[in-house]
Design an enzyme around this catalytic site. Sequence first.
Site, PDB file in Angstrom:
ATOM      1  N   LYS A 195       0.867  -1.181   0.000  1.00  0.00           N
ATOM      2  CA  LYS A 195       0.000   0.000   0.000  1.00  0.00           C
ATOM      3  C   LYS A 195       0.902   1.228   0.000  1.00  0.00           C
ATOM      4  CE  LYS A 195      -1.937   2.951   2.076  1.00  0.00           C
ATOM      5  NZ  LYS A 195      -1.705   4.377   1.763  1.00  0.00           N
ATOM      6  N   CYS A 227      13.467  10.793   7.420  1.00  0.00           N
ATOM      7  CA  CYS A 227      13.243  10.429   8.822  1.00  0.00           C
ATOM      8  C   CYS A 227      14.497  10.664   9.658  1.00  0.00           C
ATOM      9  CB  CYS A 227      12.833   8.974   8.903  1.00  0.00           C
ATOM     10  SG  CYS A 227      13.937   7.902   7.973  1.00  0.00           S
TER      11      CYS A 227
HETATM   12  P1  NAD Z   1       2.171   8.530   7.542  1.00  0.00           P
HETATM   13  O1  NAD Z   1       2.328   7.806   8.832  1.00  0.00           O
HETATM   14  O2  NAD Z   1       1.181   9.610   7.458  1.00  0.00           O
HETATM   15  O3  NAD Z   1       1.795   7.506   6.368  1.00  0.00           O
HETATM   16  C1  NAD Z   1       2.591   6.389   6.061  1.00  0.00           C
HETATM   17  C2  NAD Z   1       1.736   5.360   5.358  1.00  0.00           C
HETATM   18  O4  NAD Z   1       0.731   4.917   6.255  1.00  0.00           O
HETATM   19  C3  NAD Z   1       0.992   5.884   4.125  1.00  0.00           C
HETATM   20  O5  NAD Z   1       0.935   4.873   3.151  1.00  0.00           O
HETATM   21  C4  NAD Z   1      -0.386   6.171   4.677  1.00  0.00           C
HETATM   22  O6  NAD Z   1      -1.405   6.117   3.705  1.00  0.00           O
HETATM   23  C5  NAD Z   1      -0.547   5.057   5.674  1.00  0.00           C
HETATM   24  N1  NAD Z   1      -1.520   5.332   6.735  1.00  0.00           N
HETATM   25  C6  NAD Z   1      -1.870   6.526   7.263  1.00  0.00           C
HETATM   26  N2  NAD Z   1      -2.816   6.362   8.200  1.00  0.00           N
HETATM   27  C7  NAD Z   1      -3.076   5.034   8.274  1.00  0.00           C
HETATM   28  C8  NAD Z   1      -3.949   4.244   9.051  1.00  0.00           C
HETATM   29  N3  NAD Z   1      -4.768   4.780   9.942  1.00  0.00           N
HETATM   30  N4  NAD Z   1      -3.931   2.909   8.863  1.00  0.00           N
HETATM   31  C9  NAD Z   1      -3.112   2.342   7.971  1.00  0.00           C
HETATM   32  N5  NAD Z   1      -2.269   3.038   7.187  1.00  0.00           N
HETATM   33  C10 NAD Z   1      -2.232   4.377   7.351  1.00  0.00           C
HETATM   34  O7  NAD Z   1       3.630   9.015   7.171  1.00  0.00           O
HETATM   35  P2  NAD Z   1       4.076   9.876   5.904  1.00  0.00           P
HETATM   36  O8  NAD Z   1       3.664  11.288   6.127  1.00  0.00           O
HETATM   37  O9  NAD Z   1       3.662   9.191   4.662  1.00  0.00           O
HETATM   38  O10 NAD Z   1       5.665   9.735   5.974  1.00  0.00           O
HETATM   39  C11 NAD Z   1       6.454  10.521   6.774  1.00  0.00           C
HETATM   40  C12 NAD Z   1       6.844   9.793   8.047  1.00  0.00           C
HETATM   41  O11 NAD Z   1       7.553   8.600   7.726  1.00  0.00           O
HETATM   42  C13 NAD Z   1       7.787  10.608   8.897  1.00  0.00           C
HETATM   43  O12 NAD Z   1       7.378  10.529  10.246  1.00  0.00           O
HETATM   44  C14 NAD Z   1       9.126   9.925   8.695  1.00  0.00           C
HETATM   45  O13 NAD Z   1      10.026  10.112   9.734  1.00  0.00           O
HETATM   46  C15 NAD Z   1       8.713   8.503   8.549  1.00  0.00           C
HETATM   47  N6  NAD Z   1       9.777   7.719   7.876  1.00  0.00           N
HETATM   48  C16 NAD Z   1      10.507   6.828   8.632  1.00  0.00           C
HETATM   49  C17 NAD Z   1      11.536   6.088   8.040  1.00  0.00           C
HETATM   50  C18 NAD Z   1      12.343   5.097   8.844  1.00  0.00           C
HETATM   51  O14 NAD Z   1      12.979   4.241   8.236  1.00  0.00           O
HETATM   52  N7  NAD Z   1      12.344   5.173  10.163  1.00  0.00           N
HETATM   53  C19 NAD Z   1      11.816   6.257   6.678  1.00  0.00           C
HETATM   54  C20 NAD Z   1      11.053   7.184   5.944  1.00  0.00           C
HETATM   55  C21 NAD Z   1      10.027   7.894   6.561  1.00  0.00           C
END
Ligand code: NAD
Length: 497
Positions: free
Chosen positions: A190, A300
């Site tokens: 997804k 991140c």
């Molecule tokens: P997000 O948490 O908003 O979304 C991530 C994914 O989860 C998306 O596909 C989104 O559609 C899905 N999602 C959102 N709500 C959901 C729910 N209720 N149930 C199931 N799926 C859901 O994050 P984002 O804004 O897409 O990405 C940025 C974040 O990702 C930042 O916090 C960043 O630090 C983190 N990140 C972490 C790493 C790591 O390796 N630690 C790497 C890249 C990004």
Amino acid sequence: MSTSSVNWHERAAALRIDGRGLIDGLRCASLTGQTFDKHSPVDGRLLAPVMRGQQADVDAAVHSARAAFADRRWAGQAPAARKKVLQRWAEKVLAARDELALLETLDMGKPIRKSLNVDVVSSANCLAWYGEAVDKIYDEIAPTASTALALITREPMGVIGAIVPWNYPMIMACWKLGPALAAGNSVVLKPSEKSPFTAVRLAELAIEAGLPPGVLNVIPGFGHEAGEALALHPEVDAIGFTGSTRVGRRMLSYAGESNLKRVYNELGGKSAFLIFEDSDVEAAARTAVGAVLFNQGESCNAPTRILVQESLMPEVLAAMRDEARSYEPGDPLDEATNMGAVVDQGQMKTVLGYIDKGLAEGAELACGGQQARQDSGGFYVQPTVFAGVRNDMVIAREEIFGPVMGVIPFRTEAEAIALANDSQYGLQASVWSKQIDRAHRVARALQAGTVHVNQYDEDDITVPFGGVKQSGNGRDKSLHAFDKYTELKTTWLRIEP
Ligand code: NAD
């Protein structure tokens, strides 16, 4: 980084994007017929209507993946055969480099040069690496008494749900797909609603490379719809999630509410970058700013808390300001640009909102602080450095996920360590010092999944990536990633004396 003579604007104008998902090897619309419009942060243009996956679509994708796992069309192949498919897939990704890079840039705003040279290349490398690894890993025999033989084997888990963010859409997907598929699992991916396009193309290329249909299905859609349905699904055995800490928390609840599926969370960060008075100041300042501004601050592991020993403060701030100026946002479709657009208007408003909060809390703007390139129709923010930041300010505690960093003064080594560790996050950290004892001492004391010494962003598929505390659990990359997508199985055999 190499540059080409391609006219990316012409290519973008000619592009026709298919926003459908992929189940059983075939492109598909949502069973409910729902779509959403995806616009580009580069200039606001409409890119395509995208499948808005719902529960019924997730059910279909999971059932397809389950059927593929049950008849062992992939899991039953020899590791060497799976290796070949992953290697061919990586070659196909590289062959489609221009197309994938353009989709990535239009979708989430990063400079085309980075999409070409970082995102596509790292993604292909990741797939090939896990393919190459899978026929070199041996199982174990336990040292039991001679009357028995105990085999400890790694078994694929079944169906993996991969839910990934928009900041490195292909790379984050490949960090899950590489080990999960190499190990023999089926996957339902997804992608983020903000960056859906490359995920489906990656899956099409996998099928072309010989991955049997059904083994990898892709359902674009929103988190609270397709994402939630996948994370709650009783037929999904594990979730590989990368995203915010807020949503990572929900992943654990979904698992508790459903089938106790394994949850591997790779979450947010607020990484600290410690510059001691015996550092190479110019290199430290340049590295810190570059590491934050890479990918428009949407990483991140961006080291957004820059802790500087007081005596160095004027020198460091001047060097940081100089460096930040070389990252003025530009046209992402121009190969000379090194900083592009933030992912959408909502994210831009969030970042500008944090800048306002920083000012209201008394931090001083050393440079930036404004929206940029308004005339483009896209969403851009100037590189922004705050001085005079305290670690208890909102801009030092919360992940901003934009080109914004705060400089925090410290006096002693103990104070620097305490400040660095005073965060809910623990993804990465960096120590700058020419004293080897101090560098080791501080590196040991820092609570982070990765600590860098006198550098940042050195990275390789061979090393684990992940955090402690609320930055997540489990590790992406390296052979350790196989731990996430396999179960240990013990088989006892009786041996007659
Ligand atoms: P997000 O948490 O908003 O979304 C991530 C994914 O989860 C998306 O596909 C989104 O559609 C899905 N999602 C959102 N709500 C959901 C729910 N209720 N149930 C199931 N799926 C859901 O994050 P984002 O804004 O897409 O990405 C940025 C974040 O990702 C930042 O916090 C960043 O630090 C983190 N990140 C972490 C790493 C790591 O390796 N630690 C790497 C890249 C990004």
